[in-house]
Design a protein around this motif. Structure first.
Motif, PDB file in Angstrom:
ATOM      1  N   LEU A 156       0.833  -1.198   0.000  1.00  0.00           N
ATOM      2  CA  LEU A 156       0.000   0.000   0.000  1.00  0.00           C
ATOM      3  C   LEU A 156       0.874   1.256   0.000  1.00  0.00           C
ATOM      4  N   LEU A 157       0.255   2.368  -0.445  1.00  0.00           N
ATOM      5  CA  LEU A 157       0.901   3.668  -0.310  1.00  0.00           C
ATOM      6  C   LEU A 157       0.731   4.168   1.111  1.00  0.00           C
ATOM      7  N   ASP A 158       1.804   4.660   1.686  1.00  0.00           N
ATOM      8  CA  ASP A 158       1.742   5.232   3.032  1.00  0.00           C
ATOM      9  C   ASP A 158       1.558   6.738   2.898  1.00  0.00           C
ATOM     10  N   GLY A 159       0.298   7.157   2.743  1.00  0.00           N
ATOM     11  CA  GLY A 159       0.006   8.574   2.562  1.00  0.00           C
ATOM     12  C   GLY A 159      -0.091   8.940   1.090  1.00  0.00           C
ATOM     13  N   PRO A 160      -0.392  10.211   0.823  1.00  0.00           N
ATOM     14  CA  PRO A 160      -0.573  10.658  -0.565  1.00  0.00           C
ATOM     15  C   PRO A 160       0.759  10.773  -1.307  1.00  0.00           C
ATOM     16  N   LEU A 161       0.657  10.878  -2.628  1.00  0.00           N
ATOM     17  CA  LEU A 161       1.841  11.131  -3.454  1.00  0.00           C
ATOM     18  C   LEU A 161       2.394  12.513  -3.114  1.00  0.00           C
ATOM     19  N   LYS A 162       3.718  12.636  -3.166  1.00  0.00           N
ATOM     20  CA  LYS A 162       4.371  13.916  -2.870  1.00  0.00           C
ATOM     21  C   LYS A 162       4.964  14.496  -4.142  1.00  0.00           C
ATOM     22  N   ILE A 219       9.206  18.062 -12.277  1.00  0.00           N
ATOM     23  CA  ILE A 219       8.974  17.941 -10.831  1.00  0.00           C
ATOM     24  C   ILE A 219       9.443  16.559 -10.368  1.00  0.00           C
ATOM     25  N   GLN A 220       9.577  16.428  -9.036  1.00  0.00           N
ATOM     26  CA  GLN A 220       9.929  15.147  -8.439  1.00  0.00           C
ATOM     27  C   GLN A 220       8.676  14.534  -7.806  1.00  0.00           C
ATOM     28  N   LEU A 221       8.352  13.327  -8.231  1.00  0.00           N
ATOM     29  CA  LEU A 221       7.221  12.581  -7.674  1.00  0.00           C
ATOM     30  C   LEU A 221       7.781  11.484  -6.781  1.00  0.00           C
TER      31      LEU A 221
END
Length: 318
Positions: A156-162, A219-221
């Protein structure tokens, strides 16, 4: 045989002498011609520079100019090897009733100064150079990642995309930016992701932004990814908006909540950390079922869901 060779050698010497004399004669004539003064009409392309920072040049009344220019043949010969462009400095542009313009004398002086040394302008048009500018504005626009993410099983993703940065500052004509609400990244598909990641993504410039500048081009994702564990909690259903003087029984009186998180987080959770409610006002007419909603859960839990979203109920008068 010796006489023939001597005659042939003498002929070659005469030819060489003739050629040398011919070249010298032509060179002397050419030098004489190039030293003369001539007047010619030459067309130059105008190249505009140093426009005010707050303005964007959209168009000009003249894009090229034809001049009558006087100079020596040498000067005209050397000018053939130039780019054919005359730079026009717009830092002294003025504004009048008809819009922006470059004062005529300044316009003429710039053209004269841009010509090769010792060449003079004999004649040029007296037309004022009018300029069509658009006022520039800056606008901060959020970036939207055009990214598809397929996580590996049990991750799972731990929190939203940054996103860094999460917005971009655009500078351009107001008519290009007034309705713009977001900027997208290039389309990217990420599959079988089982670890935290960082990607560099280019920004996509809409075709409508022909005169707009971006302060950044990419940008950096990034995102944190973890392997999850699962645990089911039995949470009591809480009924709200029950009419006064009535009682209600639900079947069942609790629902299961499936929670996905790190194992160390799940160990500290209890059913009391969740709240499931059933609103009696949500019941449809003649229905025996009551919708259930999960309204509270611990912060930082990536995923929790009801395994059943309705219960049967019976109402009784007290």
């Amino acid at each position: 045989m010796t006489a023939k060779k001597a005659l042939k050698g003498a002929t070659k010497r005469k030819v060489k002498v003739f050629v040398i004399l011919l070249i010298c004669s032509f060179g002397a004539w050419l030098i004489s011609q190039l030293s003369e003064t001539y007047t010619e009409r030459i067309t130059f392309e105008l190249s505009f520079i140093n426009a005010p920072d707050s303005l964007l040049l959209m168009n000009a009344s003249e894009k090229e100019i034809t001049l009558s220019v006087r100079g020596s043949g040498w000067q005209f010969l050397s000018s053939r090897f130039t780019s054919g462009k005359l730079p026009i400095d717009l830092s002294k542009v003025s504004y009048g009733g008809q819009g922006y313009f470059l004062p005529n004398q300044d316009y003429r002086d710039q053209i004269a100064a841009a010509l090769p040394e010792n060449m003079t302008v004999v004649q040029m048009g007296d037309d004022t150079l009018f300029l069509n500018f658009s006022r520039l504005v800056s606008k901060k626009i959020p970036v939207h990642p055009n990214v598809g993410i397929q996580l590996a099983q049990n991750y799972l993703l731990d929190g939203p995309l940054k996103l860094v940065p999460d917005s971009v500052v655009l500078t351009g004509p107001e008519q290009e930016l007034d309705t713009l609400e977001r900027i997208y990244t290039e389309q990217t598909e990420l599959t079988e992701i089982d670890d935290s990641f960082t990607r560099t993504l280019k920004l996509v410039q809409p075709e409508s932004l022909t005169n707009t500048r971006f302060d950044v081009q990419e940008i950096q994702l990034s995102a944190e990814v973890f392997r999850f564990s699962e645990k089911i909690f039995e949470v009591t259903v809480e009924v709200i908006n029950l009419p006064e003087g009535t009682q209600i029984r639900t079947f069942p009186n609790s629902v299961e909540v499936l929670c996905k998180a790190r194992l160390e987080v799940l160990k500290d959770l209890t059913a009391a950390d969740f709240r499931a409610i059933a609103d009696l006002e949500d019941v449809q007419e003649n229905s025996a079922f009551l919708p259930v909603h999960l309204v509270e859960q611990p912060e930082g839990i990536p995923s929790s869901q009801l395994l059943q979203d309705r219960v049967e109920f019976i109402l009784k008068r007290e």
